[in-house]
Design a protein around this motif. Sequence first.
Motif, PDB file in Angstrom:
ATOM      1  N   CYS A   1       0.814  -1.224   0.000  1.00 43.41           N
ATOM      2  CA  CYS A   1       0.000   0.000   0.000  1.00 43.41           C
ATOM      3  C   CYS A   1       0.847   1.274   0.000  1.00 43.41           C
ATOM      4  O   CYS A   1       1.955   1.281   0.528  1.00 43.41           O
ATOM      5  CB  CYS A   1      -0.911   0.000   1.228  1.00 43.41           C
ATOM      6  SG  CYS A   1      -1.996  -1.437   1.287  1.00 43.41           S
ATOM      7  N   TYR A   2       0.278   2.293  -0.580  1.00 44.74           N
ATOM      8  CA  TYR A   2       0.849   3.650  -0.588  1.00 44.74           C
ATOM      9  C   TYR A   2       2.149   3.777  -1.377  1.00 44.74           C
ATOM     10  O   TYR A   2       3.000   4.585  -1.048  1.00 44.74           O
ATOM     11  CB  TYR A   2       1.047   4.174   0.838  1.00 44.74           C
ATOM     12  CG  TYR A   2      -0.197   4.135   1.669  1.00 44.74           C
ATOM     13  CD1 TYR A   2      -1.286   4.946   1.357  1.00 44.74           C
ATOM     14  CD2 TYR A   2      -0.292   3.290   2.766  1.00 44.74           C
ATOM     15  CE1 TYR A   2      -2.445   4.908   2.118  1.00 44.74           C
ATOM     16  CE2 TYR A   2      -1.452   3.252   3.537  1.00 44.74           C
ATOM     17  CZ  TYR A   2      -2.514   4.063   3.201  1.00 44.74           C
ATOM     18  OH  TYR A   2      -3.656   4.025   3.958  1.00 44.74           O
TER      19      TYR A   2
ATOM     20  N   GLU B   1       1.087   8.139  -5.034  1.00 44.41           N
ATOM     21  CA  GLU B   1       0.197   9.142  -4.456  1.00 44.41           C
ATOM     22  C   GLU B   1      -1.267   8.877  -4.790  1.00 44.41           C
ATOM     23  O   GLU B   1      -2.154   9.241  -4.020  1.00 44.41           O
ATOM     24  CB  GLU B   1       0.601  10.542  -4.918  1.00 44.41           C
ATOM     25  CG  GLU B   1       1.811  11.055  -4.192  1.00 44.41           C
ATOM     26  CD  GLU B   1       2.026  12.543  -4.400  1.00 44.41           C
ATOM     27  OE1 GLU B   1       1.029  13.277  -4.587  1.00 44.41           O
ATOM     28  OE2 GLU B   1       3.188  12.949  -4.368  1.00 44.41           O
ATOM     29  N   GLU B   2      -1.521   8.231  -5.913  1.00 48.50           N
ATOM     30  CA  GLU B   2      -2.908   7.996  -6.309  1.00 48.50           C
ATOM     31  C   GLU B   2      -3.484   6.700  -5.729  1.00 48.50           C
ATOM     32  O   GLU B   2      -4.619   6.337  -6.008  1.00 48.50           O
ATOM     33  CB  GLU B   2      -3.067   8.025  -7.836  1.00 48.50           C
ATOM     34  CG  GLU B   2      -2.205   7.072  -8.619  1.00 48.50           C
ATOM     35  CD  GLU B   2      -0.810   7.621  -8.939  1.00 48.50           C
ATOM     36  OE1 GLU B   2       0.027   6.820  -9.351  1.00 48.50           O
ATOM     37  OE2 GLU B   2      -0.552   8.822  -8.756  1.00 48.50           O
ATOM     38  N   PHE B   3      -2.738   6.005  -4.896  1.00 44.01           N
ATOM     39  CA  PHE B   3      -3.214   4.763  -4.290  1.00 44.01           C
ATOM     40  C   PHE B   3      -4.463   5.029  -3.452  1.00 44.01           C
ATOM     41  O   PHE B   3      -4.494   5.944  -2.634  1.00 44.01           O
ATOM     42  CB  PHE B   3      -2.121   4.134  -3.406  1.00 44.01           C
ATOM     43  CG  PHE B   3      -2.575   2.884  -2.716  1.00 44.01           C
ATOM     44  CD1 PHE B   3      -2.673   1.685  -3.409  1.00 44.01           C
ATOM     45  CD2 PHE B   3      -2.932   2.907  -1.369  1.00 44.01           C
ATOM     46  CE1 PHE B   3      -3.108   0.536  -2.771  1.00 44.01           C
ATOM     47  CE2 PHE B   3      -3.358   1.757  -0.729  1.00 44.01           C
ATOM     48  CZ  PHE B   3      -3.457   0.569  -1.428  1.00 44.01           C
ATOM     49  N   ASP B   4      -5.489   4.209  -3.653  1.00 43.73           N
ATOM     50  CA  ASP B   4      -6.756   4.323  -2.925  1.00 43.73           C
ATOM     51  C   ASP B   4      -6.944   3.042  -2.108  1.00 43.73           C
ATOM     52  O   ASP B   4      -7.330   1.999  -2.652  1.00 43.73           O
ATOM     53  CB  ASP B   4      -7.899   4.520  -3.920  1.00 43.73           C
ATOM     54  CG  ASP B   4      -9.247   4.742  -3.261  1.00 43.73           C
ATOM     55  OD1 ASP B   4      -9.449   4.320  -2.103  1.00 43.73           O
ATOM     56  OD2 ASP B   4     -10.119   5.340  -3.918  1.00 43.73           O
TER      57      ASP B   4
ATOM     58  N   GLU C   1      -9.115   2.145   0.293  1.00 38.70           N
ATOM     59  CA  GLU C   1     -10.487   1.620   0.387  1.00 38.70           C
ATOM     60  C   GLU C   1     -10.859   0.851  -0.881  1.00 38.70           C
ATOM     61  O   GLU C   1     -11.402  -0.253  -0.818  1.00 38.70           O
ATOM     62  CB  GLU C   1     -11.475   2.751   0.639  1.00 38.70           C
ATOM     63  CG  GLU C   1     -12.899   2.266   0.809  1.00 38.70           C
ATOM     64  CD  GLU C   1     -13.894   3.388   1.083  1.00 38.70           C
ATOM     65  OE1 GLU C   1     -15.071   3.070   1.312  1.00 38.70           O
ATOM     66  OE2 GLU C   1     -13.505   4.575   1.055  1.00 38.70           O
ATOM     67  N   LYS C   2     -10.544   1.422  -2.033  1.00 37.20           N
ATOM     68  CA  LYS C   2     -10.841   0.773  -3.312  1.00 37.20           C
ATOM     69  C   LYS C   2     -10.069  -0.539  -3.449  1.00 37.20           C
ATOM     70  O   LYS C   2     -10.631  -1.565  -3.849  1.00 37.20           O
ATOM     71  CB  LYS C   2     -10.489   1.716  -4.468  1.00 37.20           C
ATOM     72  CG  LYS C   2     -10.769   1.145  -5.835  1.00 37.20           C
ATOM     73  CD  LYS C   2     -10.371   2.115  -6.942  1.00 37.20           C
ATOM     74  CE  LYS C   2     -10.591   1.477  -8.301  1.00 37.20           C
ATOM     75  NZ  LYS C   2      -9.983   2.252  -9.373  1.00 37.20           N
TER      76      LYS C   2
ATOM     77  N   GLU D   1      -8.685  -0.617   7.564  1.00 40.16           N
ATOM     78  CA  GLU D   1      -9.545  -0.751   6.381  1.00 40.16           C
ATOM     79  C   GLU D   1     -10.108  -2.167   6.280  1.00 40.16           C
ATOM     80  O   GLU D   1     -11.274  -2.348   5.928  1.00 40.16           O
ATOM     81  CB  GLU D   1      -8.762  -0.386   5.111  1.00 40.16           C
ATOM     82  CG  GLU D   1      -9.626  -0.170   3.903  1.00 40.16           C
ATOM     83  CD  GLU D   1     -10.620   0.978   4.053  1.00 40.16           C
ATOM     84  OE1 GLU D   1     -11.800   0.776   3.679  1.00 40.16           O
ATOM     85  OE2 GLU D   1     -10.242   2.065   4.524  1.00 40.16           O
TER      86      GLU D   1
END
Length: 139
Positions: free
Chosen positions: A36-37, A40-43, A45-46, A74
Amino acid sequence: MERKLVLASHGKLASGIKSSLELICGENTEIETLDCYLSEEFDLEKAVNELMIRHRDHELVVVTDLLGGSVNNEFLAHIQRENFYLVAGMNLPFLIELTMQLQLAESLSMLIETSLTAAKQTIQFCNQLISNEVAEEEF
């Protein structure tokens, strides 16, 4: 019902520990990672929702890196889902114990509990351990 294991972490810990796990135990198609992460555009929840949908027909064990961290939190949103097991505190000894019996164990809950117990025994302060052994030998 097929069993799957997901390793999820901040950064590349999940894929790194999977690499070490497979070096020791061999390749395993039942293990997936979620790093994860990394952009910068990592989501988060999605990504978690997509993962949960993809594995809706599996018994699913998710192991996260940090209790109370955003990744673990999450997945906590799905804790009431049937056949879903969430463990925080990813470490290699636990994952070795877990994966060696993942498809064989009758009860996934019991397997997780025994794997956690065994893994806790492997966390040692080696300086103190050696010091205690030396002291016992001198007696």
